[in-house]
Every structure is written in C-alpha cells, then in structure tokens.
Design a protein around this motif. Structure first.
Motif, PDB file in Angstrom:
ATOM      1  N   MET A 162       0.830  -1.209   0.000  1.00 50.58           N
ATOM      2  CA  MET A 162       0.000   0.000   0.000  1.00 50.58           C
ATOM      3  C   MET A 162       0.863   1.258   0.000  1.00 50.58           C
ATOM      4  N   VAL A 163       1.915   1.250   0.819  1.00 56.11           N
ATOM      5  CA  VAL A 163       2.832   2.391   0.855  1.00 56.11           C
ATOM      6  C   VAL A 163       3.553   2.521  -0.487  1.00 56.11           C
ATOM      7  N   ASN A 164       3.947   1.417  -1.035  1.00 55.07           N
ATOM      8  CA  ASN A 164       4.648   1.412  -2.319  1.00 55.07           C
ATOM      9  C   ASN A 164       3.775   1.997  -3.438  1.00 55.07           C
ATOM     10  N   ARG A 165       2.455   1.675  -3.399  1.00 54.04           N
ATOM     11  CA  ARG A 165       1.533   2.183  -4.414  1.00 54.04           C
ATOM     12  C   ARG A 165       1.086   3.611  -4.152  1.00 54.04           C
ATOM     13  N   GLY A 166       1.300   4.097  -2.929  1.00 53.40           N
ATOM     14  CA  GLY A 166       0.852   5.436  -2.572  1.00 53.40           C
ATOM     15  C   GLY A 166      -0.557   5.481  -2.018  1.00 53.40           C
ATOM     16  N   ASP A 167      -1.128   4.306  -1.681  1.00 53.42           N
ATOM     17  CA  ASP A 167      -2.477   4.262  -1.107  1.00 53.42           C
ATOM     18  C   ASP A 167      -2.499   4.857   0.299  1.00 53.42           C
ATOM     19  N   ILE A 168      -1.430   4.673   1.045  1.00 54.82           N
ATOM     20  CA  ILE A 168      -1.267   5.259   2.369  1.00 54.82           C
ATOM     21  C   ILE A 168       0.139   5.848   2.452  1.00 54.82           C
ATOM     22  N   ASP A 169       0.331   6.741   3.411  1.00 56.45           N
ATOM     23  CA  ASP A 169       1.655   7.344   3.552  1.00 56.45           C
ATOM     24  C   ASP A 169       2.628   6.437   4.284  1.00 56.45           C
ATOM     25  N   SER A 170       2.089   5.630   5.212  1.00 56.26           N
ATOM     26  CA  SER A 170       2.994   4.830   6.030  1.00 56.26           C
ATOM     27  C   SER A 170       2.236   3.732   6.764  1.00 56.26           C
ATOM     28  N   ALA A 171       2.999   2.864   7.393  1.00 52.19           N
ATOM     29  CA  ALA A 171       2.489   1.847   8.307  1.00 52.19           C
ATOM     30  C   ALA A 171       3.626   1.523   9.264  1.00 52.19           C
TER      31      ALA A 171
END
Length: 278
Positions: free
Chosen positions: A184-193
């Motif tokens: 998700m972070v890699n795709r830009g769906d979220i900023d971080s985890a």
C-alpha cells in the motif's frame, strides 16, 4: 502482540521437546511438567534449527528459566498462534511464547509476568523521497495503515489523544499483513504503516521493492511470555526468574547471541522514556 508479519502455519505441530534435557529433574518427586507453545518459524525468537530442535532467543530464555526453577520441567510444543490461545483458554497449555505484548485486550483472558523478556523496535515505513518523515511529529496529518486489533493501533490512538495538534490519520483494517501494508505504501495508497525491521527486510527483498525505507524506531514494544489465567503461581515464579536473568546479564548475552546486539542496551532508555501504552 503477534508479530506484524503473518506467520506461516507451523509444520511442527505436535512436536514436543524437553527444555532442560535432564532426565533426573523430570523424574524427581514434586517436579511439575509445563508445556510451552512456540512457533517454529519466528526467527530469531523461536524456530526449529537444522538439527530439528527448537532454538532461538525465547527458547534460550526458557532454558535459563528452567535452570532457575527446579520445581518445573518445561517442554516446548509446536503450535500456531490461533491454536495456542484456544489451548491456553482451555487450560491445556500453560505458556505461549510468541514475543507478545501485554495488551489490555489479552490481559482480560490471560496473565503475564511483570518483567519483559524482549524489547523490539517498531518503525514507520515510507517512500524514500519523503526524507523529512522520521518521527511521530513528522507524520502529523499523514495516513497510517493499521490493523485495529494490533498494539500499534492502540499506541497511535493514544498518541493522537495526547497530541491533538499533531494527529495522525489512522486508516483501520481488520486483517492485513505487513506485506499488504508495504505494498500500500509502495503504491501510494497510504503514507505509512508500522512494521518490525526484520519483517520489512524480508518482505522488500521478496517483493523486489527498492523505493521504501524505515524511519528510526517510532516506539519500542516490550514483549513477554503469556500464561493461562489460572497459572498465577507459575507466572510469579517465571517473573522472578526473568528479573534475575535480566539483572545478571543473561538476557543481554542471549540477545547478543541470537540478534547480534544487546536489545536492552539499545532500547531500554527509549522504552522507559516513551511510557507504556496498553
């Protein structure tokens, strides 16, 4: 807290191995045999080595506890986490070894020693171009993916309550792995985890991801053994043994042996400074 990386099913379910290797102790009068459930794939904390024996930091700690408590004979049984919680609630297995955080949710069903056996850093994962994102303060207003039942969600929710002017945008999920969050972070769906460094290293290598990085630790998680609710005497005995092993340097020695560094020297100050969130 279960490790953020979803564990593979344990292939060694049903395998039981003695910890002390001392038949005299097992056969001595008044010695209680205690089953400890462990993962076979949670490297470097609990795993089956090339000789087919349980090994790892937590296993080594249990062996040292065994030496200090002559009234018990500990045996390790391979079991996945979900099966372990059922076994603990049913009273079939007294101890679970899964690098677990003593969360309030778990404490409603189980008991824990007061002393922790390990300190583990938990870090934000973000894209390499976001060089200015390194601390909790920096992530104010950023979207952070979290599984709502995990300890990191509790920690970040508490951070938001204590810092209303620096709130993180928590995006809750019910059943999501570290690999999912990293994608998700890699795709830009979220900023971080939030992830463990060990999980991050394995996942980005497997997925061939090269544009992500870890921040310095956002917080330090303290983990310990988890025991069945009725095992109060055993829990107290283990607590005293862990305290002794921490004070005489045994836990630091084992940390160096299995993790390559002294986790207590590295993270105890940050852990004490951050306070404990449950």
């Amino acid at each position: 807290m279960k490790r953020f990386l979803k564990r593979a099913a344990v292939a060694a379910v049903g395998l039981a191995l003695g910890v002390s290797g001392c038949e005299k102790k097992k056969d001595a009068p008044g010695v209680k045999t205690v089953k400890a459930a462990a993962a076979a794939t949670n490297v470097p904390f609990s795993y089956i080595n090339s000789d087919g024996e349980y090994d790892g930091y937590e296993v080594a700690v249990l062996k040292e506890i065994d030496k200090l408590l002559p009234q018990y004979e500990f045996k390790i049984s391979g079991m996945d986490y979900e099966a372990t919680t059922v076994a603990l609630e049913a009273g079939n297995t007294p101890i679970a070894m899964y690098t677990l955080v003593r969360s309030e949710a778990r404490k409603t069903k189980f008991i824990f020693p007061e002393q922790y056996t390990a300190l583990t850093p938990v870090n934000f994962v973000t894209r390499t171009e976001h060089k200015n994102l390194n601390s909790l303060d920096d992530f104010a207003g950023k979207t952070i993916g979290c599984v709502v039942s995990w300890y990191n969600y509790t920690f970040l929710s508490s951070w938001n309550k204590a810092h209303p002017d620096k709130k993180l945008i928590l995006k809750g999920y019910n059943d999501t792995s570290d690999a999912d969050f990293i994608n998700m972070v890699n795709r830009g769906d979220i900023d971080s985890a939030l992830v463990y460094p060990s999980s991050f290293d394995i996942i980005v290598k497997e997925l061939g991801i090269t544009n992500l990085r870890l921040t310095p630790p956002a917080f330090i998680a303290d983990t310990s053994f988890m025991l069945a609710k009725n095992e109060t005497a055993l829990c107290g005995d283990i607590d005293g043994a862990i305290k002794a092993l921490r004070e005489d340097g045994t836990l630091s020695r084992l940390s160096n042996q299995y993790l390559g560094y002294d986790m207590f020297a590295a993270y105890a100050a940050q852990f004490e400074a951050q306070g404990t969130v449950r």
